[in-house]
Structure formats: C-alpha cells, structure tokens
Scaffold this active site. Structure first.
Site, PDB file in Angstrom:
ATOM      1  N   SER B 176       0.838  -1.200   0.000  1.00  0.00           N
ATOM      2  CA  SER B 176       0.000   0.000   0.000  1.00  0.00           C
ATOM      3  C   SER B 176       0.874   1.252   0.000  1.00  0.00           C
ATOM      4  O   SER B 176       1.659   1.432  -0.926  1.00  0.00           O
ATOM      5  CB  SER B 176      -0.947  -0.065   1.209  1.00  0.00           C
ATOM      6  N   ASP B 339      -8.949  -5.366  -4.716  1.00  0.00           N
ATOM      7  CA  ASP B 339      -8.512  -4.171  -3.985  1.00  0.00           C
ATOM      8  C   ASP B 339      -9.411  -2.979  -4.337  1.00  0.00           C
ATOM      9  O   ASP B 339      -9.527  -2.599  -5.500  1.00  0.00           O
ATOM     10  CB  ASP B 339      -7.060  -3.886  -4.382  1.00  0.00           C
ATOM     11  N   HIS B 372      -7.901  -5.177  -0.464  1.00  0.00           N
ATOM     12  CA  HIS B 372      -6.634  -4.482  -0.220  1.00  0.00           C
ATOM     13  C   HIS B 372      -5.822  -5.143   0.908  1.00  0.00           C
ATOM     14  O   HIS B 372      -4.626  -5.384   0.775  1.00  0.00           O
ATOM     15  CB  HIS B 372      -6.957  -3.031   0.139  1.00  0.00           C
TER      16      HIS B 372
END
Lengths: 392, 392
Positions: B176, B339, B372
C-alpha cells in the site's frame, strides 16, 4: 461542459450531459397531505406532507398509472421542466415523456418526494421529517421524529396513489433508493403492482453497504454543530453535511469518470496542492464545492434518517427470501456493472433470490463511465428494454 | 476469532488469522535521529527521529540489506515479536523470517517508521510530524510542520540505511503506502535499489484515490476539536479521527469479507438497529469500536499529513512516465484484483507505464476475501513468487 458539476444540485447538474433537445414537458409541483399517518414503528404523525408531480393523463378506468420513486439525494422531479428556461429537466426525462420509453401519451406518471427527503431547503421539495414542525409542539421534531423505513415511504405513496382513485399501478420504478422502494412496493402490495422496474439497486442492504452508508454519515456525526440533532434555530452542521454529500457524489461515480475528468490537475492552474493542507487538486475542489452548495439546501438529520432507512432495508421487512416470495409483478432489473454502491455481487444475490423464489425477472445492464450514476443519467440506453417490458 | 478486529490496532489484530505457529523472531525497536533534515519543499527540521527494526544480520560487505516500507496506518513492526507473549507478530511476518520468502538467514531486513506516522500514541512508534515538539519553540509544530511527501519518507530512510554503511539495497518492498515508497526509492535512487517489490499499490495516486482519501479525512475536518490543527494540550478531535479510521478499515477490506462476517446481524442479539439512530448493526459497532480504539493512539494532524502525502504521489515527482523512466530495478508487482483502494485499473496503468518505459516487471496477483488488506495479511500466497524473484 467537461466537469459536469456546477449547479447547486450536483446530481441534477451532472445530468445535463446528453439530454439536450428532447421535447419538453412543463410540470408543476403539487403537495399531498395526510392528516394522520402511522409509521411501521407505531408512531402516529399529524399533517404528513410530501411533494409530487405527474406527467401525462390518468385514463378513465385509472389503469394507466406509473409510480416513480426517487434516489437518496433526489426528489420527485423525475421528468419535464417547471419552466422552459430551466437548466435541466427532471432526472429520468430521457425515459419519461411523450413518445419516450415510459410514454406519457399512454401512461399517467406520478413521482413523489419521500419522507425525510434530503432537500428541505429546496422550494420544489416538500417532505416531513426531523426538520418539520411537529404540530403538537410547534417546534421541529429533531431526533424525536420516529425512525422510518422504506416501507413507510411506500405507505405514504400508497395513500397518495389511492387518493387519486388508483387501485393498481401499471409500473413502479426507480433508481438506487428508488429501487428499494420499488422492491418494497412489489413485496408489500403485490396486488397493486402490475410490473416493477428496480434500477441500480438491490433487494437488501448488505453489510458493506451498511458500512459505507456510515462512512457517508460520519462527517455529520463528527460535526459539533450537529449537537445530537438539536440544531434548529442554531448554526447547522454545514461543514459535516457538505463533506457527507461529497462522499455520496464520489461514491455514486466511478473511477473511469473521475480519472478522465480531473486527472491530477490542481484546482487552479497556478496552485500547488502540495503547498499547504488546504491547497487542492481539481477533483477535491469540484467535489467540495458541489457538496457545500448542496448542503446549504439540505438537512443533516434528514441525511442521517435516510442513511438509517437504507441500512434497515430488506424487501418485505424480514428476509430477502421472504420478500421475494411475496412479489408477483414481473420485474425488469437494470444495473450497471461498474456500480460502486450496489456492487455486482449484491446484484447477483438479488437475482438469485428472485430466481430461487420463481420470480419473473429480466436483468439488463447499462454501461458508461459514471458507475452508479449511470442509472440516473444514462437511462436512454435501456429504452428498448423498457418498451419491450411494458409491452409484453 | 471470526470477526478479526478486537485489539487496539485493528489492522494488526486483523492479521492474526492464519499466522499461528511460525518460528518467532524476537525484535527490538530502535530509534534513528537526524540532527538536521531538509524536506523536498526546502524546510530544514532539527532532530528528526524515526523508529526502526531489523531482522537478520548485516553481512561483511553490507550487500544483503532489504528495506521494508509500511502502509498508511502501520509502523515499522514488519516481522517478529517484541516478546514471545505478544498477541501477533509484525504485519509481514508470514514472508519475513528465518527460512521464509525474505529469508533472514540470508538477508538483513530493515523496517522504519515514516515521517508523520499515524501511531503517535503507540510507545513502539517513533516519528516526527505535527504532533512532535519543534526544538526551536518547545511546542508541537501543529500545522507549522511542512507538507511532506513520499520522497521525504524515502530520504529519511536513505539516511538511516547510509548510517549503517549500506550503499545498495538488495530489495525495497512494502504494501500500500509502502509500495509508493518502493516505487519512489527505485525512481529517485536507482543506483541503490537492486530489486523492488511494490505490493497492493500503484505508481501514482489517481483522481479517484485523491477523492477517496478526502472522504477518509472528512470527519476530522468536520470535528470542531480539530480547530485548524491547533489542539495540542486541548481536547483532540477524537470523534472525527475515530470515524476517519473506520473509513480506512472499511475501504481496506472487501464486501466478500464484510458480508460473510457480519451479514445483517444487529450489534447485540437483543438490539433492534431500527429503534433509534444510534442502535447499530454488528458491522457498524465492530468498525466503530476498532476506529475509536485506534484513534486513542493516533494523531489527527498526522492522519491529514499522510492523506496529503498519498494524494501528492507520483513516482519520481513529475509524471508516471518520467518516474518509470528513472527506474532500473527489476520489479515484482503484487496486487489483489479485489482491492478497492488501488483498483485494477490503477494497477493496469502502472503496468502499462512500466512496460512503455521498458521496465522489467513481473505482475503476480493474490486472492482472498479481504481485498486491499490481503496484501498485508495474505502474503504467504506470494511466497513462491518472492523466492523466485530474489533468486533470479
């Protein structure tokens, strides 16, 4: 206009694209009042008022009525213009009107405001909710207003429809929250609904939608001016409501639109979004400005009550299976695979429940770069499917 | 534990699932201090401090160092435990450790806190940001702290790495926001990065991500206690920060998880979410409780500075194409098609830019129901791909 959000009503303004040149219907806003209305939760309210519009003419045997139910931030302005000079017609004008898919030469189309409608500051919206004066106290209800659900919206509409002498609706239809009302109508009054057309919605709010609706509401709850709903006559939670409306607008759109429309441009040519916390990219300033413009015409408690009504929603009130078992109307279910609010898996669960219950459901998809919002602004695509559905 | 969010650090707690029984590395937190650090914006800060950890041993020629960069709400606890009794190891413990994909028998793995790290109240996090005392005034910087970007995070890490005598990193990796740092490292210091492994991210923040990051931040801005960033020594904007963290958690997950885990169960068996505005479904109460627990250990200004750093991000600082042109390291790019933060189309744009620039990039996907978050908690799936990438 490339950006598509400039007017006070962001969604309305966004609709302008691709809707020019249609024959215009001039409509007037009317108000329906119920001297007494008892909610599903058992609370009796006096003088419940909602705005409504109609397009076309009710026939002699009152068999040609269609009911259109509005989306979360919308109102009963589904088609036509109040004045030929209006910037934009009602939101589903592409499919409602003379010669259009829902042909007002054939049908008498009714659209009504829901209870707890968001647009309390819009003179063309009439609703009853926390911001309304409680006739018993002479003061706004505030959080003393009872929690209402989609079924309550339907019951007020039913009273309106019956007041016109209509016993059965040829069609109930609506986008987003309008689709929830459509499913609810079909399940709770199957004898009154000949056909149903839920658009960009699902027959139940699932956990992720419940969670996202909380994300929408969060800035209001964090705004001290909200003051537990007690802000009438004081400064309202404008900043929180504006941010809440910004979240709705972003969620109702799709990345294909946001990225193509705004890219990484700064809000102003000369501005560097990296200079301070408050310098912005264009996508931020456009969404924030639209949110603030709408907030000035909206009520924060009504927003929270709408969030709750959507979170509580299951067709028929108990379970998806029970709700679907009650429906009799053939359904035309129109969705957008890029919808980020009612996602494809929610659509699949609704379809499966309908099929498991043996329902007559036709599923059609529309496309576009707007995602959820295409169910409001890109409905011309579904014209053929709607005509076929109404004719069959 | 079915729900998976109970501890103070929601994301950390969520990681417990599926990570039992691994050989445990005991780690200690260290602090790196720079007497003076000049930001990309030209501001010189004194006594910049960040926490860091390491796993494994630096070899004689200092050629076996790996740098791990953390995600938005994370810190430098990437692997191991501080104490064998800790409830959970660091977030990427599944792939960092003796005999694991990033094998600490071979590599010396460093992980560091970023500037403006969120977890200011966590004794195991050290960072410098608005909540830090400005040595020149003896008071917290507040909004006088300069805007920092991912490049600034990288430059502090570079100083840390160089302080250990390391001239080249065998690998830079992170999930991320850690992937943004990874791309930035590879573009701004190509001579120092042998290989790069960005996970669940993209090489640029696009308009939709910029918009969503604003949705995360909105409740803080709407909270009067935020007071334009001036709340140190006063009541902090806890309610707004809690709601902001709730939004992050929801967005970092996927509907498959939320729907399967919570369904439409009320928060308490006996509670009716329709009774009042504040009665909740389970999904609401679990997310709100996790958000509030985290908020008590976090700083609202740091949250806003992190949002800004992410919004400003383009690899290399100018454009995606320029950034990719600077990279030399082969890349292993690991993403999750579900995601919701870095969506598949953002991943596609990153891949296209890498390929257009002639980069050596291998794309691998992982799956799971978390979306995610799978890039944090489900990385064991990528074990084989990581080993192959490091060996080639």
């Amino acid at each position: 206009m490339r950006i598509g959000i400039t007017g006070a009503l962001a969604l309305a303004a966004m609709m302008v694209t691709g809707m020019a040149g249609a024959q215009e219907t001039i409509v007037e806003k009317k108000v329906f009042e119920l001297p007494s209305f008892t909610t599903q939760s058992g609370r009796t309210l006096k003088q419940v008022r909602v705005g409504w519009e109609s397009y076309g003419t009710l026939n002699a045997d009152k068999s040609n009525a269609v009911l259109i139910c509005h989306f979360f931030s919308g109102n009963s302005h589904a088609a036509g213009k109040y004045d030929a000079a209006d910037a934009a017609p009602g939101y589903w004008d592409a499919i409602i009107g003379p010669g259009k898919a829902i042909d007002t030469n054939t049908y008498f189309v009714i659209a009504s405001d829901t209870l707890v409608n968001l647009n309390t500051g819009d003179p063309k919206t009439t609703t009853t909710g926390p911001a309304s004066i409680d006739p018993d106290t002479g003061k706004p209800y505030g959080l003393d207003f009872p929690i209402v659900g989609v079924r309550d919206f339907v019951e007020v509409q039913k009273a309106l429809v019956e007041s016109l002498g209509i016993k059965k609706l040829a069609l109930v239809a609506g986008p987003s929250m309008g689709s929830l009302q459509t499913f609810e109508w079909a399940a709770s009054h199957p004898e009154m609904v000949a056909k149903a057309m839920p658009v960009i919605g699902a027959a139940e709010a699932d956990a992720i939608l419940i969670g996202w609706l909380d994300v929408w509401a969060a800035p209001i709850l964090a705004d001290a001016n909200w003051n537990n709903g007690d802000y009438y006559g004081k400064a309202p939670p404008l900043a929180g409501l504006a941010k809440a409306l910004t979240a709705v607008t972003l969620h109702a759109n799709h990345q294909d639109w946001a990225n193509a429309t705004f890219g990484r441009r700064p809000a102003k040519e000369s501005e560097n979004p990296g200079k301070t916390l408050t310098d912005k990219f264009q996508v931020q300033s456009v969404l924030d400005n639209a949110g603030m413009a709408r907030a000035k015409l909206s009520d924060a408690n009504h927003f929270l009550y709408l969030v709750k009504a959507n979170q509580l929603f299951t067709t028929g009130g108990t379970s998806l299976a029970d709700g679907m078992a009650k429906i009799r109307a053939p359904m035309l279910y129109i969705t957008q695979p890029k919808d980020l609010v009612f996602t494809p898996d929610a659509v699949e669960r609704t379809l499966k429940a309908a099929k498991d219950a043996g329902r007559d459901i036709t599923h059609v998809t529309i496309d576009g770069v707007r995602g959820h919002l295409d169910g409001v602004i890109s409905m011309k695509q579904a014209e053929g499917a709607i005509r076929a559905f109404l004719e069959k």
